[in-house]
Structures are given as C-alpha cells and as structure tokens.
Motif scaffolding. Sequence first.
Motif, PDB file in Angstrom:
ATOM      1  N   MET A 214       0.939  -1.297   0.022  1.00 43.65           N
ATOM      2  CA  MET A 214      -0.081  -0.129  -0.072  1.00 43.65           C
ATOM      3  C   MET A 214       0.839   1.345  -0.005  1.00 43.65           C
ATOM      4  SD  MET A 214      -3.396   1.121   1.006  1.00 43.65           S
ATOM      5  CE  MET A 214      -3.970  -0.480   0.931  1.00 43.65           C
ATOM      6  N   SER A 215       0.569   2.188  -0.775  1.00 44.78           N
ATOM      7  CA  SER A 215       1.296   3.173  -0.926  1.00 44.78           C
ATOM      8  C   SER A 215       1.448   4.110   0.409  1.00 44.78           C
ATOM      9  CB  SER A 215       0.742   4.163  -2.055  1.00 44.78           C
ATOM     10  OG  SER A 215      -0.542   4.864  -1.592  1.00 44.78           O
ATOM     11  N   ASN A 216       2.244   5.237   0.338  1.00 46.30           N
ATOM     12  CA  ASN A 216       2.423   6.089   1.644  1.00 46.30           C
ATOM     13  C   ASN A 216       1.075   6.659   1.761  1.00 46.30           C
ATOM     14  OD1 ASN A 216       4.945   5.530   1.890  1.00 46.30           O
ATOM     15  ND2 ASN A 216       5.796   6.987   0.736  1.00 46.30           N
ATOM     16  N   SER A 217       0.643   7.419   0.804  1.00 49.63           N
ATOM     17  CA  SER A 217      -0.663   8.244   0.931  1.00 49.63           C
ATOM     18  C   SER A 217      -1.960   7.506   1.724  1.00 49.63           C
ATOM     19  CB  SER A 217      -1.077   8.822  -0.070  1.00 49.63           C
ATOM     20  OG  SER A 217      -0.228   9.831  -0.814  1.00 49.63           O
TER      21      SER A 217
ATOM     22  N   SER B 239      -0.659  -5.504 -12.804  1.00 42.79           N
ATOM     23  CA  SER B 239      -0.080  -7.177 -12.540  1.00 42.79           C
ATOM     24  C   SER B 239      -0.455  -7.567 -11.550  1.00 42.79           C
ATOM     25  CB  SER B 239       1.586  -6.966 -12.612  1.00 42.79           C
ATOM     26  OG  SER B 239       1.966  -6.250 -11.545  1.00 42.79           O
ATOM     27  N   ASP B 240      -0.777  -6.796 -10.461  1.00 40.95           N
ATOM     28  CA  ASP B 240      -1.186  -7.419  -9.102  1.00 40.95           C
ATOM     29  C   ASP B 240      -2.835  -7.290  -8.766  1.00 40.95           C
ATOM     30  OD1 ASP B 240       1.452  -8.128  -8.244  1.00 40.95           O
ATOM     31  OD2 ASP B 240       1.665  -6.347  -7.502  1.00 40.95           O
ATOM     32  N   LEU B 241      -3.537  -6.717  -9.884  1.00 42.63           N
ATOM     33  CA  LEU B 241      -4.844  -6.379  -9.639  1.00 42.63           C
ATOM     34  C   LEU B 241      -5.685  -7.728  -9.517  1.00 42.63           C
ATOM     35  CD1 LEU B 241      -7.186  -4.529  -9.186  1.00 42.63           C
ATOM     36  CD2 LEU B 241      -7.343  -4.112 -11.378  1.00 42.63           C
ATOM     37  N   GLY B 242      -5.424  -8.509 -10.376  1.00 43.36           N
ATOM     38  CA  GLY B 242      -6.272  -9.635 -10.776  1.00 43.36           C
ATOM     39  C   GLY B 242      -6.194 -10.476  -9.595  1.00 43.36           C
ATOM     40  N   PRO B 243      -5.043 -10.800  -9.094  1.00 44.66           N
ATOM     41  CA  PRO B 243      -4.888 -11.608  -7.797  1.00 44.66           C
ATOM     42  C   PRO B 243      -5.539 -10.989  -6.556  1.00 44.66           C
ATOM     43  CG  PRO B 243      -2.821 -11.669  -8.848  1.00 44.66           C
ATOM     44  CD  PRO B 243      -3.623 -10.660  -9.575  1.00 44.66           C
ATOM     45  N   TRP B 244      -5.545  -9.755  -6.425  1.00 40.40           N
ATOM     46  CA  TRP B 244      -6.352  -9.102  -5.518  1.00 40.40           C
ATOM     47  C   TRP B 244      -7.548  -9.234  -5.565  1.00 40.40           C
ATOM     48  CZ3 TRP B 244      -9.678  -5.452  -4.307  1.00 40.40           C
ATOM     49  CH2 TRP B 244     -10.006  -4.796  -2.969  1.00 40.40           C
ATOM     50  N   LEU B 245      -8.302  -9.273  -6.558  1.00 38.53           N
ATOM     51  CA  LEU B 245      -9.792  -9.139  -6.876  1.00 38.53           C
ATOM     52  C   LEU B 245     -10.080 -10.432  -6.669  1.00 38.53           C
ATOM     53  CD1 LEU B 245     -10.120  -6.867  -9.914  1.00 38.53           C
ATOM     54  CD2 LEU B 245     -11.327  -6.619  -7.717  1.00 38.53           C
ATOM     55  N   ALA B 246      -9.330 -11.593  -7.182  1.00 37.16           N
ATOM     56  CA  ALA B 246      -9.530 -12.912  -6.929  1.00 37.16           C
ATOM     57  C   ALA B 246      -9.806 -13.161  -5.472  1.00 37.16           C
ATOM     58  CB  ALA B 246      -8.600 -13.709  -7.628  1.00 37.16           C
ATOM     59  N   ASP B 247      -8.792 -12.883  -4.829  1.00 33.10           N
ATOM     60  CA  ASP B 247      -8.755 -12.967  -3.167  1.00 33.10           C
ATOM     61  C   ASP B 247     -10.065 -12.309  -2.665  1.00 33.10           C
ATOM     62  OD1 ASP B 247      -7.402 -13.881  -0.677  1.00 33.10           O
ATOM     63  OD2 ASP B 247      -7.514 -11.414  -0.492  1.00 33.10           O
ATOM     64  N   PHE B 248     -10.288 -11.137  -2.921  1.00 31.27           N
ATOM     65  CA  PHE B 248     -11.552 -10.335  -2.374  1.00 31.27           C
ATOM     66  C   PHE B 248     -12.838 -11.266  -2.824  1.00 31.27           C
ATOM     67  CE2 PHE B 248     -15.074  -7.608  -3.190  1.00 31.27           C
ATOM     68  CZ  PHE B 248     -15.119  -6.726  -1.734  1.00 31.27           C
TER      69      PHE B 248
ATOM     70  N   ALA C 274     -15.657  -2.203  -1.951  1.00 28.86           N
ATOM     71  CA  ALA C 274     -14.129  -2.081  -2.381  1.00 28.86           C
ATOM     72  C   ALA C 274     -14.048  -0.896  -3.263  1.00 28.86           C
ATOM     73  CB  ALA C 274     -13.531  -3.343  -2.726  1.00 28.86           C
ATOM     74  N   ALA C 275     -12.675  -0.454  -3.354  1.00 28.57           N
ATOM     75  CA  ALA C 275     -12.396   0.547  -4.298  1.00 28.57           C
ATOM     76  C   ALA C 275     -10.966   0.205  -4.754  1.00 28.57           C
ATOM     77  CB  ALA C 275     -12.365   2.159  -3.966  1.00 28.57           C
ATOM     78  N   CYS C 276     -10.850   0.320  -6.253  1.00 31.07           N
ATOM     79  CA  CYS C 276      -9.649  -0.141  -6.616  1.00 31.07           C
ATOM     80  C   CYS C 276      -8.948   1.313  -7.321  1.00 31.07           C
ATOM     81  CB  CYS C 276      -9.559  -1.351  -7.708  1.00 31.07           C
ATOM     82  SG  CYS C 276     -10.265  -2.774  -6.669  1.00 31.07           S
ATOM     83  N   TRP C 277      -7.940   1.717  -7.097  1.00 32.38           N
ATOM     84  CA  TRP C 277      -7.280   2.740  -7.577  1.00 32.38           C
ATOM     85  C   TRP C 277      -6.105   2.280  -8.717  1.00 32.38           C
ATOM     86  CZ3 TRP C 277      -9.893   7.422  -6.481  1.00 32.38           C
ATOM     87  CH2 TRP C 277     -10.999   7.151  -5.377  1.00 32.38           C
ATOM     88  N   ILE C 278      -6.041   2.359  -9.949  1.00 29.99           N
ATOM     89  CA  ILE C 278      -5.161   2.043 -10.798  1.00 29.99           C
ATOM     90  C   ILE C 278      -4.299   3.099 -11.477  1.00 29.99           C
ATOM     91  CG2 ILE C 278      -4.454   0.370 -12.665  1.00 29.99           C
ATOM     92  CD1 ILE C 278      -6.316  -0.827 -10.334  1.00 29.99           C
ATOM     93  N   GLN C 279      -2.917   3.310 -10.850  1.00 27.69           N
ATOM     94  CA  GLN C 279      -2.335   4.487 -11.384  1.00 27.69           C
ATOM     95  C   GLN C 279      -2.444   4.734 -13.124  1.00 27.69           C
ATOM     96  OE1 GLN C 279       1.021   4.908 -12.806  1.00 27.69           O
ATOM     97  NE2 GLN C 279       1.313   6.813 -12.603  1.00 27.69           N
ATOM     98  N   PRO C 280      -1.907   3.582 -13.676  1.00 30.35           N
ATOM     99  CA  PRO C 280      -1.823   3.891 -15.240  1.00 30.35           C
ATOM    100  C   PRO C 280      -3.228   4.444 -15.688  1.00 30.35           C
ATOM    101  CG  PRO C 280      -0.893   1.864 -14.609  1.00 30.35           C
ATOM    102  CD  PRO C 280      -1.642   2.336 -13.603  1.00 30.35           C
TER     103      PRO C 280
ATOM    104  N   TYR D   9      -4.434   0.182  -4.292  1.00 26.85           N
ATOM    105  CA  TYR D   9      -3.797   1.046  -5.107  1.00 26.85           C
ATOM    106  C   TYR D   9      -2.522   0.451  -5.814  1.00 26.85           C
ATOM    107  CZ  TYR D   9      -1.523   5.158  -6.934  1.00 26.85           C
ATOM    108  OH  TYR D   9      -0.901   6.183  -7.835  1.00 26.85           O
ATOM    109  N   GLY D  10      -2.640   0.359  -6.987  1.00 30.54           N
ATOM    110  CA  GLY D  10      -1.487  -0.286  -7.859  1.00 30.54           C
ATOM    111  C   GLY D  10      -0.956   0.740  -8.741  1.00 30.54           C
ATOM    112  N   THR D  11       0.322   0.482  -8.998  1.00 28.38           N
ATOM    113  CA  THR D  11       1.064   1.196  -9.936  1.00 28.38           C
ATOM    114  C   THR D  11       1.154   0.673 -11.261  1.00 28.38           C
ATOM    115  OG1 THR D  11       3.164   0.243  -9.088  1.00 28.38           O
ATOM    116  CG2 THR D  11       2.397   2.392  -8.172  1.00 28.38           C
TER     117      THR D  11
END
Length: 507
Positions: free
Chosen positions: A1-4, A37-46, A188-194, A32-34
Amino acid sequence: MSNSFSSLRLALKNEGLLQDPEKSRFLPELYYGTSLSDLGPWLADFLRRRAPGKRVCLVVDGTRKKSSAEPGREIDADFRAVLAGAGIAFDELNLSERLAIPPAEIHASAHLLEGVRLTLAGRGDQAVIALGSGSLTDLVKHAMHLEGMKAPFISVPTALTVTAFTSAFAVLDFSGAKRTQVSREVTAACWIQPFLANAPGRMSRAGYGDLLARFVAYGDWFLGHRLGVMEHYDELAFRLMEPFAPDIRAHAAGFASEPLPEETTECAAAALAMAGIAMSVSGETTPLSGYEHVISHGLDFLRLTSGRELNFHGEQVALGSLISARTIDSLLARDLPGKSRWRTAPVAESLATLETLISEAPFFGGEEDALGEKARAGRIAAMRDRIEAARKEFALEYRKKWTRWEDASSRLPSFIESWPDLRVDLSRLTVRAEELEPLLRKANLPVRPRDMAFPATEQELRWAIRFAPFVRLRMNVADLLFWMGEDPLNTSGWQAQERRTVGKHPG
C-alpha cells in the motif's frame, strides 16, 4: 500500500473507526496499484472472501478510455483481460447499449435510474463492479440501493474526478435540481495508477477542484450549527482530511501536467478516497460540500434545463471555493448587523425572490444577448415543464429551511453577541482566498467563469451566486447573508476579483 493510503489507514485507526461496528461498514477495502499486474490476484482473493462461487457483473458506460500511455491500450479491454487472467467469471453490462443512449448522455440523473435498475434486476447475489466515472458509479450504486442488493459493490475509477468512489451517497439530478441521496456503502475501491494518470487532464483537475472544498465547506456547517439551523456538528471529517491538507497544497502544480505525475496521482487518489469515507462516517456530505457546491449546482441547473453540455463538477467547485473563501474573508473582517436588520418577513417574500431569480435565469449562456425577446420566450416555453418541476423542488426545500431559520431566530441575539469568538473558529476551519487562489492557478483551474472548458458568462456566475440560498435544504454562508438582508453577490468579492484577474489566464 502506498504512503498516502497508509496515511489514510492510520488516520482511520487513530479515530477508532476500524473498530467501530457501525462506522466500519463505511470503510471500503482499498487497493492502489502502480500497474495492472497485481490487480487480478487481489480481486480474486477479495471475491473468494466476499462473494465465493458467484459470477461478477461488470458495468461500463461504453466510453473509450486510454489505459496507459501506450498507443491502442483501452481500459475496458485491459480490465476484462485482468478478470479473465485471474479466472474471474463475469458478465458485462454496457449501459450505453442497454439504455440505448450515447455514452456522453450517461449522467447521474433520476430519469435514468429505472433503466439501470431494470438492467441490474435479478442479479441480487452477484458482486457488481462499476468501471468508469463518478456518474456511472452513482447510478449503479443507487440502483443497487433501491433494488436492495446487498452483494459487494466495487468501484474502479477511471479518472480522479469526484468523491463518489468511496461515498455512501449518490448525487442525482431531479429535473435540473441536484440532490444528495443516502445510498449504499462501497465495499471496495480499486485505484489503478495507469488508468488515472492517463485520463484527460481536465478530468484530473476537476477532482482536485472537488478536494479544494475541504478548505472552505466546514465554515458553512460550523455557522449553520451555531446559528441553530443545523442540528448536528462534529469535526471528525475535518480531522480525517487534515493529514492530506499539506499534500493537497503541495501537488497543485502536478495537475497542470499530462500524464499526471505518479506522486500527484497517488496523493489525489488517497485524498478523494478519504473524502468519500469522511462524509460517509459523518452521516452527511456537509463537511465537504457547502457554498461552493451550491454555486456549482446553480450553474448545472442553467445548463441541464437548456440542454447545454455540463462542465465538470470539480471545475465549478474550484471556482465556487474561491468565491466562498472571498465571502468568508469579508465576514471575518466585519461585525454583524443588529437583529432588527435581519429578515423576519413571512416565507412568501423569500419565495418571491426565488420566482424572480428563476424568471431572470440566463439559461442560454453566451446566446442570451443575441436572442430577441420573442425567440427567448419560445425557448422558455419549450422548457416550461422542466423549469416548473425544478421551481417546485427548490421552493419545497426552501420552505423547510425557512422553518428552521424561524425556529432558530431566538438564538440570533446570542449568535450576534458571540461573533468575535465565532470568527476565531471560522478562521481556523477555513483558508483565506489569498492562499486558495494560487492553488487554482498552479493547477490550471478556472478563476473566472470564462476559463472553464465550456465557458460560462459572468451573468451566469452572478446569477448562481445570488441563487445559492435556494438550491438545497442545508445552510451555507449565502443564506447567512440573505437572512442578514444582504445580496450574497455584494459580499462575494467577485467584482474585486475581476479587477485583479484582467489579462490572460495561465495555461
């Protein structure tokens, strides 16, 4: 998780919200992802934890949106690939296709809700993902609320525009009158930097403009409570947003860049996420929505009624925040009039002002001066039903507010007497216009109505300032001035601002 986002979680922990059984339900899980790549595993776990064995309903609006700086990459396609790669079974609902309207016409309007409800009907046990704008998020969120759907709701913002992505409220348009509705919580809220960094810069600046309300809106709530027209008041949301105030100031210039710098993206995502949470746990949008928002809603009313394209909410809120700051500065520098000068006439007198303002409304913006009397009358006649529906809505809400004002009038002498002390707190809760205006300029946000993407006229802005007391039920500083027997326009600092800003706007 980012600093903010770590700062966000720490602030929630320090306020005891993570352990509060009632308020913790308003705290969405945050990702929050930069990269993707990690979004799919996070969503699957959620989904394994929150909706095991269920298909997912993915809702989009059909707008083509860039996924990254790479040519040809689009958000909807990349997100579908993430779901497929993680083995997540899903159905996709394109609201533009289902409602048979262009994507650009998908606004958070009450008349679209029934169609969205029908689209979601029968999916009560499916987790729902809203991939897109704040308008899409509010429509889907509130349709689920009205349908009684308790399944997880996941927001995936595609631009940093509004606080809707974590808020348990929905802001909807009813015949041109914007109304905040209690809705359902976001799971849940997913924030994707790109996704966020490559959104059009105007959209990101709008999100920053919405955040600037944090520097003025608390003044409205504080004064309304002390005057006795608003029952509840606390500073929980103020404390939750305080850790973000330095970064909101520091990253102003970042919003003038495209794509958005990584640090600016992260800061804005966390601040918007906290803003939505702060309002939800406070039980109302009041902490971050005051005078500046009703100015924006007034401008929206003119455009919605006449069918003109809307400016982004946050652009207008930024300009409204500057007007609010100038108004508060004026109040801080003066004494209040004696009780005899305050409005005490029956509500009919105030409603007559409402009628006059609507009859004089500059619905047609820059075309007003070119329209002949006959042509204007013809256009007004074509909009009469919509205008009348909005007038009734505004009048209904104002009657309720006037009743609160009458009930609170016995406290007025005490309010006037305590004004020197009230000014100290008002100053603490707000910032001065001389601090706020440079932030707008650095972020390339409008400091004049003609600076907006769809330029407004000075006549439109002056009208919205004067109309501010009639937009919604709760009090703002324009109400205070109106009840003092004054015209809010005369205390807005608008004329002085125009003299200072003659010349080219930066950017």
